[in-house]
Write a protein that holds these residues in place. Structure first.
Motif, PDB file in Angstrom:
ATOM      1  N   ALA A   1       0.846  -1.181   0.000  1.00 56.14           N
ATOM      2  CA  ALA A   1       0.000   0.000   0.000  1.00 56.14           C
ATOM      3  C   ALA A   1       0.888   1.239   0.000  1.00 56.14           C
ATOM      4  CB  ALA A   1      -0.899  -0.006   1.233  1.00 56.14           C
ATOM      5  N   PRO A   2       0.544   2.247  -0.771  1.00 53.73           N
ATOM      6  CA  PRO A   2       1.406   3.434  -0.853  1.00 53.73           C
ATOM      7  C   PRO A   2       1.608   4.080   0.519  1.00 53.73           C
ATOM      8  CG  PRO A   2      -0.265   3.479  -2.579  1.00 53.73           C
ATOM      9  CD  PRO A   2      -0.632   2.361  -1.653  1.00 53.73           C
ATOM     10  N   ASP A   3       2.820   4.588   0.740  1.00 50.40           N
ATOM     11  CA  ASP A   3       3.101   5.332   1.962  1.00 50.40           C
ATOM     12  C   ASP A   3       2.419   6.691   1.896  1.00 50.40           C
ATOM     13  OD1 ASP A   3       4.778   3.319   2.993  1.00 50.40           O
ATOM     14  OD2 ASP A   3       6.482   4.075   1.837  1.00 50.40           O
ATOM     15  N   THR A   4       2.016   7.207   3.041  1.00 57.16           N
ATOM     16  CA  THR A   4       1.319   8.491   3.085  1.00 57.16           C
ATOM     17  C   THR A   4       2.261   9.652   2.808  1.00 57.16           C
ATOM     18  OG1 THR A   4      -0.201   7.584   4.720  1.00 57.16           O
ATOM     19  CG2 THR A   4      -0.154   9.969   4.503  1.00 57.16           C
ATOM     20  N   ASN A   5       3.505   9.525   3.254  1.00 56.89           N
ATOM     21  CA  ASN A   5       4.484  10.609   3.102  1.00 56.89           C
ATOM     22  C   ASN A   5       5.771  10.059   2.483  1.00 56.89           C
ATOM     23  OD1 ASN A   5       3.043  12.818   4.789  1.00 56.89           O
ATOM     24  ND2 ASN A   5       3.073  11.049   6.161  1.00 56.89           N
ATOM     25  N   PRO A   6       5.703   9.575   1.230  1.00 54.07           N
ATOM     26  CA  PRO A   6       6.908   8.978   0.634  1.00 54.07           C
ATOM     27  C   PRO A   6       7.974  10.045   0.435  1.00 54.07           C
ATOM     28  CG  PRO A   6       5.191   9.286  -1.019  1.00 54.07           C
ATOM     29  CD  PRO A   6       4.584   9.666   0.299  1.00 54.07           C
ATOM     30  N   GLU A   7       9.261   9.743   0.561  1.00 51.55           N
ATOM     31  CA  GLU A   7       9.835   8.515   1.087  1.00 51.55           C
ATOM     32  C   GLU A   7      10.142   8.671   2.564  1.00 51.55           C
ATOM     33  OE1 GLU A   7      13.390   8.256  -1.314  1.00 51.55           O
ATOM     34  OE2 GLU A   7      12.426   6.923  -2.764  1.00 51.55           O
ATOM     35  N   LYS A   8       9.597   9.715   3.176  1.00 56.43           N
ATOM     36  CA  LYS A   8       9.982  10.034   4.549  1.00 56.43           C
ATOM     37  C   LYS A   8       9.305   9.128   5.568  1.00 56.43           C
ATOM     38  CE  LYS A   8      12.596  13.021   2.774  1.00 56.43           C
ATOM     39  NZ  LYS A   8      13.981  12.606   2.535  1.00 56.43           N
ATOM     40  N   SER A   9       8.078   8.729   5.308  1.00 55.93           N
ATOM     41  CA  SER A   9       7.459   7.748   6.192  1.00 55.93           C
ATOM     42  C   SER A   9       7.322   6.434   5.448  1.00 55.93           C
ATOM     43  CB  SER A   9       6.091   8.223   6.695  1.00 55.93           C
ATOM     44  OG  SER A   9       5.127   8.240   5.666  1.00 55.93           O
ATOM     45  N   TRP A  10       7.461   5.327   6.157  1.00 52.55           N
ATOM     46  CA  TRP A  10       7.491   4.025   5.506  1.00 52.55           C
ATOM     47  C   TRP A  10       6.869   2.958   6.405  1.00 52.55           C
ATOM     48  CZ3 TRP A  10      10.653   1.831   9.129  1.00 52.55           C
ATOM     49  CH2 TRP A  10      11.619   2.672   9.712  1.00 52.55           C
ATOM     50  N   ARG A  11       6.307   1.952   5.771  1.00 56.95           N
ATOM     51  CA  ARG A  11       5.752   0.794   6.454  1.00 56.95           C
ATOM     52  C   ARG A  11       6.849  -0.259   6.602  1.00 56.95           C
ATOM     53  NH1 ARG A  11       0.165   1.958   5.750  1.00 56.95           N
ATOM     54  NH2 ARG A  11      -0.195   3.285   3.932  1.00 56.95           N
ATOM     55  N   LEU A  12       6.604  -1.249   7.450  1.00 52.75           N
ATOM     56  CA  LEU A  12       7.622  -2.265   7.721  1.00 52.75           C
ATOM     57  C   LEU A  12       6.975  -3.641   7.791  1.00 52.75           C
ATOM     58  CD1 LEU A  12      10.716  -2.475   8.418  1.00 52.75           C
ATOM     59  CD2 LEU A  12      10.013  -2.542  10.822  1.00 52.75           C
ATOM     60  N   ARG A  13       7.351  -4.523   6.869  1.00 49.66           N
ATOM     61  CA  ARG A  13       6.871  -5.904   6.916  1.00 49.66           C
ATOM     62  C   ARG A  13       7.298  -6.542   8.229  1.00 49.66           C
ATOM     63  NH1 ARG A  13       8.618  -9.947   2.085  1.00 49.66           N
ATOM     64  NH2 ARG A  13       9.982 -10.887   3.675  1.00 49.66           N
ATOM     65  N   GLN A  14       6.483  -7.420   8.787  1.00 48.45           N
ATOM     66  CA  GLN A  14       6.765  -7.899  10.144  1.00 48.45           C
ATOM     67  C   GLN A  14       8.086  -8.666  10.265  1.00 48.45           C
ATOM     68  OE1 GLN A  14       6.835 -10.985  11.696  1.00 48.45           O
ATOM     69  NE2 GLN A  14       6.136 -12.367  10.071  1.00 48.45           N
ATOM     70  N   ASP A  15       8.634  -9.169   9.150  1.00 52.91           N
ATOM     71  CA  ASP A  15       9.933  -9.846   9.221  1.00 52.91           C
ATOM     72  C   ASP A  15      11.028  -9.041   8.516  1.00 52.91           C
ATOM     73  OD1 ASP A  15       8.965 -10.252   6.655  1.00 52.91           O
ATOM     74  OD2 ASP A  15       9.574 -12.368   6.545  1.00 52.91           O
ATOM     75  N   GLU A  16      10.777  -7.774   8.254  1.00 54.90           N
ATOM     76  CA  GLU A  16      11.776  -6.901   7.644  1.00 54.90           C
ATOM     77  C   GLU A  16      12.624  -6.225   8.724  1.00 54.90           C
ATOM     78  OE1 GLU A  16      11.108  -4.508   3.620  1.00 54.90           O
ATOM     79  OE2 GLU A  16       9.501  -4.151   5.057  1.00 54.90           O
TER      80      GLU A  16
END
Length: 448
Positions: free
Chosen positions: A58-73
């Protein structure tokens, strides 16, 4: 870094490279990218880690400054720590909302890794190789730490935790988003140029790394959940306070007022402007200037703030209080003025090094004078305060954004002040607010 990439390939991990650079909140406000400057510290610009998205997420709300993290990343930062400074801190925060439109909830995930706590490949925290790992998965952390050790950074590896007990890890629309940045404050004597060069081209490299699966869908975890617990927080405060200096502080106030009989003085005292991060996160306290909240509240910093006040041309304000570094309550402290109730852009700032000795202008006969400060910010010209402890402010009608090539509006007549105190040396985290004498302001308006 090449050795670390070799270790990633051997362990069947994939990686994506990110970027490092200063994120100038004042400039971003003026170019229209931000809904507010959010009271930035002009003496400690934020070097932010930008991360690319995982294909299919899913796209980040504030790319590239905010980012999501996969649970095993994991996110891995490698490079060189700053040159000798009064304070630096790597801050991991979570961000809810859009920086473009606001409002936001922006809170610290845990304690900062600072110059008192960082592990480096050397005996000093400054100018040394290091690595930092961010993850919420125990297995991933163990494997990435092992790879860093094989790369020669085993004793220089620092870990930060995004615990699934508090945060929703994942790459879908409902998952939380994070921001990672470095604050660097005043350079030690002789290292100003080195700090400028460090900020201009940060000797850092950030990666997002994850175990490689057989599926083409990279948003699906390869490892099962193995959650890391919420880490312990460092406890602020030692029990020692600045409160015995209150009589000298009150004398300083009276001396300042007596110095300017042609002006009417109004008192302002800073107050808690931001809730602590964990309560603020749970209560979903938004920041939407001029409303405060929990915006960018580093667990290394106390940032009390004044109410907004008007400062027309012909007027001035004297900020005064204890020098929190001189009282051993902080490693870095400062007083900063901001313009515009909504814009909240930084106008002028002075730090503990420059403030040292300024209270002697008014209380030279007091033995504790050097534990206090008094600094004027003036729009009164030669009719107001003069001398080395005065900052001349731009006119109340000045175009703030002109220097950034923009005409975006900032109400320059409406000001606010933030008093910062970063990292108490004894506790390696923020001082307890109850241990501080609160910084104060005297706003002087001509009587006639």
């Amino acid at each position: 870094m090449a050795r670390f990439k070799q270790q990633l390939a051997k362990a069947d991990y994939v990686w994506q490279s990110g970027t490092e650079g200063v994120f100038d909140l004042n400039a971003k406000y003026c170019d229209g990218s931000l809904f507010s400057g959010l009271w930035p510290n002009p003496q400690s610009p934020y070097i932010l880690s930008g991360l690319p998205e995982v294909p299919g997420q899913a796209p980040d709300t504030n790319p590239e400054k905010s980012w999501r993290l996969r649970q095993d990343e994991a996110v891995v930062l490698m490079g060189t720590t700053p040159p000798p400074v009064e304070y630096f801190g790597f801050d991991l925060t979570t961000l809810k909302g859009s920086l473009h439109t606001g409002p936001i909830v922006w809170t610290s995930v845990g304690d900062a890794v600072n110059n008192k706590t960082v592990r480096t490949a050397g005996a000093t925290p400054f100018g040394r190789q290091f690595a930092l790992v961010i993850t919420g998965n125990r297995r991933t952390r163990a494997e990435v730490n092992q790879m860093l050790a094989a790369s020669g950074l085993g004793r220089a590896t620092n870990n930060m935790t995004v615990s699934p007990a508090l945060y929703r890890l994942g790459l879908d629309k409902r998952s939380d988003q994070f921001v990672f940045g470095l604050r660097t404050s005043v350079a030690k004597p002789g290292f100003d140029k080195a700090l400028d060069e460090y900020r201009a081209v940060p000797p850092l490299q950030v990666f997002r790394v994850r175990p490689e699966g057989e599926s083409a869908d990279q948003t699906t975890p390869v490892y099962g959940p193995d959650p890391l617990p919420v880490p312990k927080l460092r406890v602020s405060g030692t029990g020692a306070t600045e409160l015995n200096l209150n009589p000298t502080l009150q004398l300083l106030r009276h001396r300042i007022i007596d110095t300017y009989p042609g002006y009417k003085a109004r008192d302002l005292v800073v107050e808690r402007g931001f809730e602590e991060s964990n309560p603020g996160f749970q209560d979903n306290l938004v920041t939407n200037p001029p409303i405060t909240g929990v915006d960018e509240l580093s667990n290394d910093a106390d940032d009390p703030i004044t109410p907004n006040f008007r400062l027309p041309n012909g007027s001035f304000v004297v900020a005064y209080g204890t020098n929190h570094v001189a009282t051993r309550q902080a490693s870095y402290s400062s007083i900063t003025l901001y313009a515009g109730a909504k814009a909240a852009v930084s106008l002028a700032a002075q730090n503990n090094v420059v403030l040292r000795g300024s209270a002697r202008d008014y209380i030279p006969d007091q033995p504790n004078a050097d534990k206090l400060y008094a600094w004027s910010f003036s729009r009164a010209g030669n009719a107001g305060p003069t001398g080395p402890h005065v900052t001349r402010l731009p006119s109340a009608s000045a175009n703030y954004c002109a220097s950034f090539g923009s005409n975006r509006s900032v109400d320059m007549s409406t000001l606010r002040a933030v008093a910062r105190a970063y990292m108490q040396p004894a506790t390696r985290t923020r001082p307890a607010l109850s241990s501080l004498l609160l910084d104060r302001m005297l706003v002087f308006i001509p009587r006639s």
